[in-house]
Scaffold this active site. Structure first.
Site, PDB file in Angstrom:
ATOM      1  N   ASN A   1      -0.585   1.524  -7.350  1.00  0.00           N
ATOM      2  CA  ASN A   1       0.199   2.145  -8.418  1.00  0.00           C
ATOM      3  C   ASN A   1       1.514   1.405  -8.581  1.00  0.00           C
ATOM      4  O   ASN A   1       2.146   1.029  -7.584  1.00  0.00           O
ATOM      5  CB  ASN A   1       0.502   3.608  -8.090  1.00  0.00           C
ATOM      6  CG  ASN A   1      -0.666   4.527  -8.345  1.00  0.00           C
ATOM      7  OD1 ASN A   1      -1.615   4.179  -9.031  1.00  0.00           O
ATOM      8  ND2 ASN A   1      -0.597   5.721  -7.787  1.00  0.00           N
TER       9      ASN A   1
ATOM     10  N   ARG B   1      -7.558   4.558  -8.584  1.00  0.00           N
ATOM     11  CA  ARG B   1      -7.550   3.599  -7.468  1.00  0.00           C
ATOM     12  C   ARG B   1      -8.743   3.823  -6.550  1.00  0.00           C
ATOM     13  O   ARG B   1      -9.381   2.873  -6.104  1.00  0.00           O
ATOM     14  CB  ARG B   1      -6.244   3.680  -6.678  1.00  0.00           C
ATOM     15  CG  ARG B   1      -5.049   3.159  -7.448  1.00  0.00           C
ATOM     16  CD  ARG B   1      -3.762   3.303  -6.659  1.00  0.00           C
ATOM     17  NE  ARG B   1      -3.553   4.711  -6.336  1.00  0.00           N
ATOM     18  CZ  ARG B   1      -2.963   5.156  -5.242  1.00  0.00           C
ATOM     19  NH1 ARG B   1      -2.503   4.308  -4.332  1.00  0.00           N
ATOM     20  NH2 ARG B   1      -2.806   6.439  -5.038  1.00  0.00           N
TER      21      ARG B   1
END
EC number: 3.6.1.7
Length: 98
Positions: A45, A27
């Site tokens: 997520n 990320r």
């Protein structure tokens, strides 16, 4: 009175990234690439192990981010990326990790 709508060359990318992409800096890496490309959005997520990436800005920059997500040069390992396209959301600002 509302503001102008999205420009024709702007798009919103929604990409579902499958593979070993959680707990490996994926990320953070995605956010850095998106900001370099001038995109707004987020990388999140998901409970099933995927990462959901939503990015918007120029269609060209979104396509470049999608290419990077599929490049094999990301943290972790990407098995596949499923992408969908939509009109951009004018209220989205910045790029966050969720």
């Amino acid at each position: 009175m509302t503001g102008p709508g999205p420009r024709r060359d702007e798009a919103r990318l929604s990409a579902w990234v499958h593979g070993h992409v959680q707990g490996v800096g994926f990320r953070w890496w995605t956010r850095a690439r998106a900001l370099e490309l001038g995109l707004t959005g987020f990388a999140s997520n998901r409970p099933d192990g995927r990462v959901h990436v939503v990015a918007q800005g120029s269609r060209e920059a979104c396509e470049k981010l999608l290419e990077l997500l599929r490049s094999g040069e990301t943290p972790g390992s990407v098995d596949k990326v499923i992408a969908d396209w939509a009109e951009p959301d004018a209220t989205m600002t910045g790029f966050s990790e969720r």
